[in-house]
Design a protein around this motif. Structure first.
Motif, PDB file in Angstrom:
ATOM      1  N   LYS A   1       0.837  -1.202   0.000  1.00 55.64           N
ATOM      2  CA  LYS A   1       0.000   0.000   0.000  1.00 55.64           C
ATOM      3  C   LYS A   1       0.874   1.254   0.000  1.00 55.64           C
ATOM      4  N   LEU A   2       2.010   1.195   0.717  1.00 56.67           N
ATOM      5  CA  LEU A   2       2.887   2.358   0.838  1.00 56.67           C
ATOM      6  C   LEU A   2       3.907   2.458  -0.296  1.00 56.67           C
ATOM      7  N   TRP A   3       4.465   1.326  -0.716  1.00 56.04           N
ATOM      8  CA  TRP A   3       5.564   1.362  -1.680  1.00 56.04           C
ATOM      9  C   TRP A   3       5.222   0.754  -3.041  1.00 56.04           C
ATOM     10  N   GLY A   4       4.012   0.249  -3.193  1.00 55.46           N
ATOM     11  CA  GLY A   4       3.625  -0.365  -4.459  1.00 55.46           C
ATOM     12  C   GLY A   4       3.966  -1.851  -4.479  1.00 55.46           C
ATOM     13  N   VAL A   5       3.292  -2.593  -5.356  1.00 55.87           N
ATOM     14  CA  VAL A   5       3.437  -4.051  -5.407  1.00 55.87           C
ATOM     15  C   VAL A   5       4.857  -4.465  -5.789  1.00 55.87           C
ATOM     16  N   ASN A   6       5.441  -3.815  -6.765  1.00 56.47           N
ATOM     17  CA  ASN A   6       6.772  -4.230  -7.223  1.00 56.47           C
ATOM     18  C   ASN A   6       7.820  -4.118  -6.119  1.00 56.47           C
ATOM     19  N   MET A   7       7.826  -2.982  -5.428  1.00 55.83           N
ATOM     20  CA  MET A   7       8.805  -2.804  -4.349  1.00 55.83           C
ATOM     21  C   MET A   7       8.496  -3.746  -3.183  1.00 55.83           C
ATOM     22  N   ALA A   8       7.220  -4.016  -2.944  1.00 58.86           N
ATOM     23  CA  ALA A   8       6.846  -4.935  -1.866  1.00 58.86           C
ATOM     24  C   ALA A   8       7.354  -6.346  -2.159  1.00 58.86           C
ATOM     25  N   ILE A   9       7.255  -6.772  -3.396  1.00 52.77           N
ATOM     26  CA  ILE A   9       7.782  -8.094  -3.772  1.00 52.77           C
ATOM     27  C   ILE A   9       9.282  -8.144  -3.512  1.00 52.77           C
ATOM     28  N   LEU A  10       9.984  -7.090  -3.901  1.00 53.58           N
ATOM     29  CA  LEU A  10      11.433  -7.038  -3.665  1.00 53.58           C
ATOM     30  C   LEU A  10      11.757  -7.010  -2.177  1.00 53.58           C
ATOM     31  N   ALA A  11      10.965  -6.279  -1.396  1.00 54.20           N
ATOM     32  CA  ALA A  11      11.190  -6.229   0.048  1.00 54.20           C
ATOM     33  C   ALA A  11      11.019  -7.612   0.666  1.00 54.20           C
ATOM     34  N   GLY A  12       9.986  -8.329   0.230  1.00 57.06           N
ATOM     35  CA  GLY A  12       9.787  -9.694   0.710  1.00 57.06           C
ATOM     36  C   GLY A  12      10.951 -10.586   0.334  1.00 57.06           C
ATOM     37  N   ASP A  13      11.435 -10.432  -0.897  1.00 58.15           N
ATOM     38  CA  ASP A  13      12.582 -11.231  -1.360  1.00 58.15           C
ATOM     39  C   ASP A  13      13.830 -10.930  -0.528  1.00 58.15           C
ATOM     40  N   LEU A  14      14.015  -9.640  -0.200  1.00 61.19           N
ATOM     41  CA  LEU A  14      15.180  -9.265   0.605  1.00 61.19           C
ATOM     42  C   LEU A  14      15.092  -9.873   2.007  1.00 61.19           C
ATOM     43  N   LEU A  15      13.914  -9.819   2.617  1.00 61.62           N
ATOM     44  CA  LEU A  15      13.735 -10.422   3.938  1.00 61.62           C
ATOM     45  C   LEU A  15      14.026 -11.920   3.890  1.00 61.62           C
ATOM     46  N   PHE A  16      13.614 -12.561   2.815  1.00 64.22           N
ATOM     47  CA  PHE A  16      13.868 -13.995   2.651  1.00 64.22           C
ATOM     48  C   PHE A  16      15.370 -14.271   2.589  1.00 64.22           C
ATOM     49  N   SER A  17      16.083 -13.480   1.784  1.00 60.12           N
ATOM     50  CA  SER A  17      17.529 -13.712   1.652  1.00 60.12           C
ATOM     51  C   SER A  17      18.275 -13.373   2.938  1.00 60.12           C
ATOM     52  N   LYS A  18      17.777 -12.384   3.683  1.00 63.10           N
ATOM     53  CA  LYS A  18      18.423 -12.008   4.942  1.00 63.10           C
ATOM     54  C   LYS A  18      18.350 -13.142   5.973  1.00 63.10           C
ATOM     55  N   ALA A  19      17.340 -13.992   5.854  1.00 60.11           N
ATOM     56  CA  ALA A  19      17.244 -15.136   6.763  1.00 60.11           C
ATOM     57  C   ALA A  19      18.477 -16.031   6.621  1.00 60.11           C
ATOM     58  N   PHE A  20      18.930 -16.213   5.404  1.00 67.29           N
ATOM     59  CA  PHE A  20      20.076 -17.092   5.167  1.00 67.29           C
ATOM     60  C   PHE A  20      21.393 -16.396   5.536  1.00 67.29           C
ATOM     61  N   GLU A  21      21.415 -15.072   5.380  1.00 68.93           N
ATOM     62  CA  GLU A  21      22.575 -14.318   5.863  1.00 68.93           C
ATOM     63  C   GLU A  21      22.673 -14.440   7.383  1.00 68.93           C
ATOM     64  N   ALA A  22      21.533 -14.412   8.054  1.00 72.65           N
ATOM     65  CA  ALA A  22      21.533 -14.536   9.518  1.00 72.65           C
ATOM     66  C   ALA A  22      22.091 -15.893   9.953  1.00 72.65           C
ATOM     67  N   ILE A  23      21.709 -16.946   9.259  1.00 73.42           N
ATOM     68  CA  ILE A  23      22.225 -18.283   9.597  1.00 73.42           C
ATOM     69  C   ILE A  23      23.734 -18.333   9.371  1.00 73.42           C
ATOM     70  N   ALA A  24      24.195 -17.688   8.315  1.00 71.17           N
ATOM     71  CA  ALA A  24      25.636 -17.676   8.028  1.00 71.17           C
ATOM     72  C   ALA A  24      26.423 -17.033   9.165  1.00 71.17           C
ATOM     73  N   ARG A  25      25.794 -16.095   9.883  1.00 65.49           N
ATOM     74  CA  ARG A  25      26.481 -15.399  10.979  1.00 65.49           C
ATOM     75  C   ARG A  25      26.366 -16.125  12.326  1.00 65.49           C
ATOM     76  N   ALA A  26      25.589 -17.182  12.369  1.00 60.97           N
ATOM     77  CA  ALA A  26      25.348 -17.877  13.642  1.00 60.97           C
ATOM     78  C   ALA A  26      26.638 -18.464  14.214  1.00 60.97           C
ATOM     79  N   ASP A  27      26.770 -18.368  15.515  1.00 60.19           N
ATOM     80  CA  ASP A  27      27.962 -18.855  16.220  1.00 60.19           C
ATOM     81  C   ASP A  27      27.791 -20.336  16.578  1.00 60.19           C
ATOM     82  N   VAL A  28      27.690 -21.164  15.520  1.00 64.77           N
ATOM     83  CA  VAL A  28      27.576 -22.619  15.698  1.00 64.77           C
ATOM     84  C   VAL A  28      28.500 -23.299  14.681  1.00 64.77           C
TER      85      VAL A  28
END
Length: 343
Positions: A103-130
Motif C-alpha cells: 500500500k505504501l511502496w507499491g506491489v513491485n517494491m513490496a515483492i522485492l522487500a519480501g525477497d530481501l527479507l527472505f535472503s536475509k534469513a540465510f545471511e543470519a544463519i551464516a552469521r550464527a555462532d555454531v
C-alpha cells in the motif's frame, strides 16, 4: 491472565535482543525505498513469539541462547517475508494497524522487500555462532520450512475456489501455513543447543502442534470473541468465505438444508470493496449471526476449540523428555496461552 505475566515480560526482554540482530542485518541504507519497505513490518513491533521459541528451545535443551540470536532473527525474517507476500496476494491494506508494504511502496517494491527479507534469513544463519555442521542442518530446516509455507499458501489459495474442504485437507494446509514455522523455530533452537536427537524431535513435534493449534484457535476466536478484545468484527471469516476446521466439520455433519442456508451467507461479501464496512450493517450482522448459530448447532466451534486444546496437551506432553527448567516451563505456558487467549 496473571499466570502469564512473567512469561510476557521475558518475551518482551528477549525481543529486544532479537531486534538488535534483525536491524543489524536490515539497516537504514540505500536503496532507501527497498530497505524502508523491508524494515516496515519489523519496526511495527509484533511479539516476536517465534524467535522467543527459538531462544527458549535452545535453553530447554541446555544450550546457550546467545548462540541462537541470529537463527531467531532468521525465523523472524521468514515470518515477515511471508506476511509481505501474503498481503499482496490478499490485497490487504492494513497489518498490525499500519498500512501494508504494498500500500505504501507499491506491489513491485513490496515483492522485492519480501525477497530481501527472505535472503536475509540465510545471511543470519551464516552469521550464527555454531559449527558448520549445525549451520548446514539449520539451513535444511529453514528450507523445508519455507517450502511448507509456500505449499500451505498455495493450498489456501486453491481452497478459495472450492465449495467444500475436508478436515484432512484443512489440516494439511494449516500444517504448512502456520505449523511449519513454529515447528522450524523449535527445531532450530534445539539444534543450536544440543545433539540429542530425542530432544530435537520432541521440540519439533511441540512446534508443529502449537502452530496448528494457534491458527485453529484464531478461527474459533473469530466467531466467539468479544469484538473490542479481538480488534475486528466477529464473523469476518464467514463474510470472507474463509475455509477453516470449523467450516470443514460443519460440512461433514450438516443437513443439505442447513448447508444451503449457510452457503447463502458464507463468502457473500468476499472481494467486496465495501465488505469491511458492510460487516457493521445490521442486516449483515443478522446474517452472520445466523450462520454462527448453524455452526454451533452441529458442535463445529466446540469441536475446533477442543481440537486445538488437545494439540497443545500433546505438545506439552512431548516436552516431558526434556529436563525440567524455566525455559521448558515457558514453552509449556506459551502453548497454554495460545489456546486460552481472548484476542
Amino acid at each position: 491472565m496473571g499466570k502469564y505475566d512473567e512469561l510476557f515480560a521475558r518475551v518482551k526482554t528477549m525481543a529486544k535482543d532479537v531486534d538488535d540482530a534483525i536491524f543489524e542485518l536490515i539497516p537504514e541504507k540505500e536503496p532507501k525505498n527497498l530497505y524502508d519497505a523491508s524494515r516496515h513490518y519489523p519496526l511495527a513491533g509484533g511479539k516476536r513469539v517465534r524467535p522467543f521459541v527459538v531462544l527458549r528451545a535452545t535453553e530447554a535443551v541446555g544450550g546457550d541462547p546467545e548462540k541462537a540470536l541470529y537463527p531467531a532473527a532468521a525465523v523472524e525474517f521468514i515470518h515477515n517475508y511471508s506476511l509481505v507476500h501474503d498481503d499482496i496476494m490478499d490485497m490487504d491494506e492494513l497489518r498490525r494497524g499500519r498500512p501494508t508494504v504494498h500500500k505504501l511502496w507499491g506491489v513491485n517494491m513490496a515483492i522485492l522487500a519480501g525477497d530481501l527479507l527472505f535472503s536475509k534469513a540465510f545471511e543470519a544463519i551464516a552469521r550464527a555462532d555454531v559449527s558448520p555442521e549445525k549451520k548446514a542442518r539449520i539451513l535444511d530446516v529453514l528450507v523445508r520450512t519455507s517450502n511448507m509455507l509456500c505449499e500451505g499458501q498455495a493450498l489456501d489459495i486453491e481452497f478459495e475456489t472450492r465449495e467444500e474442504v475436508t478436515v484432512e485437507e484443512y489440516l494439511r494446509m494449516i500444517s504448512g501455513k502456520t505449523g511449519a514455522l513454529f515447528e522450524g523455530s523449535a527445531e532450530i533452537g534445539a539444534i543450536v543447543g544440543t545433539d540429542n536427537e530425542e530432544y530435537i524431535k520432541a521440540l519439533a513435534k511441540w512446534g508443529m502442534n502449537v502452530g496448528v493449534a494457534f491458527q485453529i484457535w484464531d478461527d474459533v476466536l473469530d466467531l466467539i470473541a468479544d469484538e473490542e478484545k479481538l480488534g475486528k468484527p466477529v464473523g469476518s471469516d464467514i463474510r470472507k468465505g474463509k475455509k477453516t476446521l470449523i467450516v470443514s466439520h460443519f460440512f461433514d455433519h450438516a443437513s443439505e438444508e442447513d448447508k444451503a442456508e449457510f452457503m447463502g451467507v458464507f463468502g457473500k461479501y468476499a472481494g467486496d470493496a465495501k465488505g469491511d464496512a458492510l460487516i457493521h450493517d445490521e442486516k449483515v450482522k443478522e446474517e452472520v449471526a445466523k450462520a454462527i448459530e448453524l455452526l454451533k448447532k452441529y458442535g463445529s466451534i466446540d469441536y475446533a476449540a477442543q481440537y486445538a486444546k488437545n494439540l497443545v496437551r500433546e505438545a506439552n506432553e512431548a516436552l516431558k523428555v526434556l529436563p525440567e527448567s524455566e525455559a521448558r516451563k515457558d514453552l509449556e505456558l506459551l502453548a497454554e496461552f495460545l489456546v486460552e487467549r481472548e484476542f
